[in-house]
Design a protein around this motif. Structure first.
Motif, PDB file in Angstrom:
ATOM      1  N   ASP A 465      -2.164   2.603   0.007  1.00  0.00           N
ATOM      2  CA  ASP A 465      -4.114   2.708   0.971  1.00  0.00           C
ATOM      3  C   ASP A 465      -3.338   3.364   2.250  1.00  0.00           C
ATOM      4  OD1 ASP A 465      -5.767   2.258  -1.014  1.00  0.00           O
ATOM      5  OD2 ASP A 465      -4.953   0.617  -1.820  1.00  0.00           O
ATOM      6  N   ASP A 478      -7.774   7.208   6.783  1.00  0.00           N
ATOM      7  CA  ASP A 478      -8.165   6.344   5.782  1.00  0.00           C
ATOM      8  C   ASP A 478      -7.260   7.440   4.836  1.00  0.00           C
ATOM      9  OD1 ASP A 478      -9.389   8.471   5.203  1.00  0.00           O
ATOM     10  OD2 ASP A 478     -11.382   7.014   6.117  1.00  0.00           O
ATOM     11  N   SER A 479      -6.963   6.716   3.235  1.00  0.00           N
ATOM     12  CA  SER A 479      -6.830   6.969   1.993  1.00  0.00           C
ATOM     13  C   SER A 479      -7.844   8.679   2.149  1.00  0.00           C
ATOM     14  CB  SER A 479      -6.976   5.993   1.203  1.00  0.00           C
ATOM     15  OG  SER A 479      -5.922   5.086   1.521  1.00  0.00           O
TER      16      SER A 479
END
Length: 752
Positions: A465, A478-479
């Motif tokens: 993540d 972000d992911s």
């Protein structure tokens, strides 16, 4: 640490690649119990047996179809092997060095398989084990030797018996267990660059069934790299550690070993400045200046958040690593066999700031990494050793589980003029779970002909993540941003890795063997890239290794001569390199599959002891490597790709390590005087994946003079390493990183 063998035995152990020892190895013995039997029964130098646990049970090295090099406690002391990286000096087909900029991380290369990436999204192909417990993260694998019983280096894939599949090999460190009598040992040394070390170990048995041991070490080194801009010296360290061991012996069949450990490491590993002229000696576009740096950045402390430290103080060049470990090894040994339960926990908190532009005086303009790393792991293993059919079948079987939790925050600064210019801020959290079941049996088909068959089933899942920067709004990703580029952030892998071997004893002292072994290491991601589109996944690395060899003891066992030929084919070789990928303007670490690698060679180890006063060893290898095919990484220019014409890194054509020791009693001095000389040679080899830098021909000479009091209570030595001032480079990442210079060391020890 009162474990003590003669220096004569220690050099046979080194040259013949094992722990010098004699004694029986009944199935009811644990490995360390076998070692104690060895110590008690050891006789003269000639004719001594060698006991190792490379097949997860105590066996004579000359009886097993494996290539193993090992070092006992006396060898570690005599050859000044202070940490895990030191052992590579005398292991055939092995080259090792610290990762660029990270002194606690070792890059091991065995038979051309290794890596220079310590991020948690990349697993090492040469695994490190401490007391049978796998050390998952390479950024903490430079284990300091204090109260170490022995070290075993296994060459080739470890796909069956060890805790984590690896393609290159394994470095197994075994700590000494508590003794049943009060005793203590203290050792202190001082030498070049104001290096001071101290080690102590105390055995304090509470009763005949409750044994304890307490150990500690301390290292101070001011460093050998002169910063000509600030006047500071770099590449030093301050390290210390404590360890406690408890052994419980409730019955004759049950042994419980518990241990706890803490170590702290601070220091730097910085590159040298260079001149803007090409160097034919190192194959580089610049010429290194040994041992000088030129940055205007000063050293500081990395405790706390490294980015905050860098931006508030303006300084860096630091490493702080704190490591915690605990283990339990419960051994139950009834008549039917030996059952072991091995449980371990390790945790590391690390921060570092490194300016990789060693020749750039303006500290804001250089390429700087400020990283905060937190790793933890816990593992468990249940293992059963036994025999069937009147001892014709010896087998080991077990199950294994490991869970890792890894957090990384890495910020990159580059191209500033009067202030640090942030170019990237990457944060990730990774969790890894792996489970395995394994079994291996050795069956005597007819007298002296043994067939070995083993296999391991491994299942593994990895979840990754990413998080946007909370300290620098607008930076990071972000992911969801990674998944949007088509990159999955979960990998599940399962694989069976077999081993087949056949060995035959022509007589008690001559063994021939052949084997085929499979191993793999997990896939992962290019997890530290600043561009979410370049967080590319890579496939598992898979190796088949084929070996044939012999082990012999000749001339009334005064000569031990072992040799083997190997061929290793590695599919989807994983490599890393630091490159600039257009349209980016800063350096990126790129981890990827390079293609299919073939390495092959001949390795030998020999030791000769004509009498009790003199012995000599000669270890070496002849190696070749080439890419059979390559894989092209999307979005990377052709000149930055691995090609079939690229030469594999750290595969010297020829290696040799030879030495001799002469030690005689001198009645007038009440003890033994000895002198030891060692010579190591490596032919040139590349240290950069794209062949942009190479180590030159390396010739190292070490000399040591020793005195041992006749009652074994105290002794002293004085020695020099790298007598000829051999200059070499170990890595190339923006800067060229130097090997160790010449060092003088005096040492004193006593036992009581």
């Amino acid at each position: 640490m009162t474990f003590r063998l003669s220096i004569r035995a220690s050099y046979l152990a080194l040259a013949a690649s094992a722990l010098a020892a004699t004694g029986t190895t009944a199935m009811a013995q644990t490995p360390d119990q076998a070692a104690e039997t060895v110590e008690e029964e050891s006789g003269g130098f000639a004719g001594q047996d060698i006991v190792v646990t490379a097949q997860r049970r105590p066996e004579r090295l000359q009886d097993i179809p494996l290539t193993v090099t090992a070092f006992n406690a006396e060898t570690i002391k005599s050859l000044n092997l202070n940490d895990a990286i030191s052992v590579s000096k005398y292991v055939p087909s092995m080259i090792s060095q610290h990762n660029a900029g990270l002194a606690t991380a070792n890059s091991y290369f065995l038979r051309g398989l290794g890596n220079t990436q310590s991020a948690a999204t990349f697993d090492p192909p040469v695994g490190t084990y401490v007391d049978d417990i796998y050390v998952a993260r390479q950024n903490a694998n430079n284990y300091a030797f204090f109260d170490t019983e022995r070290v075993e280096v296994l060459r080739g894939p470890q796909g069956t018996l060890f805790g984590r599949n690896t393609t290159g090999g394994a470095v197994a460190i075994i700590m000494r267990k508590p003794k049943d009598e009060v005793g203590a040992k203290f050792e202190m040394s001082a030498g070049s660059f104001d290096r001071v070390t101290a080690k102590t170990s105390i055995d304090l048995p509470i009763s005949s069934t409750i044994l304890t041991k307490w150990s500690a070490f301390y290292v101070k080194d001011d460093g050998y790299l002169k910063n000509i801009t600030t006047g500071e010296t770099l590449n030093g360290e301050r390290s210390y550690g404590f360890r406690g061991d408890l052994r419980l012996l409730p019955t004759d069949d049950l042994t419980i070993d518990l241990s706890g450990e803490y170590t702290s490491n601070t220091g730097t590993y910085f590159g040298v400045r260079t001149l803007p002229t090409p160097s034919s000696r190192f194959g580089t576009t610049t010429t290194p200046v040994f041992y000088e740096a030129a940055t205007n950045m000063r050293q500081t402390s990395c405790k706390g958040d490294p980015v905050t430290t860098l931006l508030t103080t303006g300084d860096g060049l630091c490493l702080n690593s704190e490591n915690y470990a605990a283990s339990a090894n419960i051994t139950y040994s009834p008549d039917a066999g030996t059952l072991q339960a091995i449980v371990g926990y390790r945790k590391q908190d690390q921060g570092y700031i490194n300016n990789y532009s060693s020749g750039t005086v303006n500290k804001f303009a250089g390429f700087i990494l400020a990283d905060k790393i937190d790793n933890s792991q816990h593992s468990g293993e249940l293992k059963w050793n036994s025999e069937l059919f009147d001892g014709k079948l010896k087998y080991v079987a077990g199950i294994f589980y490991l869970k890792e939790i890894n957090d990384l925050s890495t910020a990159t600064f580059s191209g500033g003029t009067t202030a640090y210019n942030l170019t990237a801020d990457v944060r990730f959290h990774q969790e890894v779970e792996t489970a395995a079941a394994y079994a291996q049996g050795d069956y005597e088909i007819v007298p002296d002909l043994i067939a070995t068959l083993g296999a391991r089933y491994t299942w593994e899942v990895k979840n990754l993540d990413f998080f946007r920067s909370d300290r620098f709004p607008g930076f990071g990703y972000d992911s969801a941003a990674v998944i949007a580029t088509g990159v999955p952030l979960r990998q599940t892998q399962s694989r069976v890795t077999p081993r087949i071997a056949l060995s035959y004893k022509f007589d008690p002292n001559v063994l021939v063997f052949a084997s085929a072994t499979n191993g793999f290491k997990s896939g992962g991601w290019n997890g530290t890239n600043s561009n979410p589109a370049l967080v590319l996944p890579f496939r598992p690395e898979v190796t088949w290794s084929y070996e044939t060899g012999f082990k012999s003891e000749l001339f009334d066992r005064k000569l031990r001569l072992n040799g083997n030929v190997y061929l290793a084919i590695t599919k989807d070789l994983q490599v890393t390199s630091g490159i600039i990928i257009p349209p980016l303007t800063t350096v990126s670490q790129l981890a990827r599959n390079a293609g299919k690698l073939q390495t092959y060679g001949f390795e030998w180890e020999a030791a000769f002891s004509p009498n009790r006063y003199f012995n000599i060893f000669v270890n070496g290898s002849i190696n070749r490597g080439k890419y059979l095919s390559t894989v092209q990484t999307p979005g990377v220019p052709a000149n930055l790709q691995i090609q079939t014409s690229t030469v594999p890194v750290r595969v010297p054509d020829f290696q040799i390590a030879t030495g001799a020791t002469f030690k005689v009693p001198v009645d007038a001095l009440g003890g033994d005087l000895g002198i030891t000389g060692a010579f190591r040679h490596n032919s040139p080899y590349f240290v950069a994946a794209l062949n942009t830098a190479a180590a030159p021909t390396e010739n190292f000479v070490d000399l040591t003079a020793t005195y041992d009091n006749e009652d074994g209570k105290w002794g002293a030595s004085f020695g020099v390493t790298n007598l000829t001032k051999q200059e070499t480079i170990t890595a190339n990442f923006i800067s060229l990183f130097p090997g160790d210079p010449r060092r003088f060391t005096g040492r004193f020890w006593f036992n009581f």
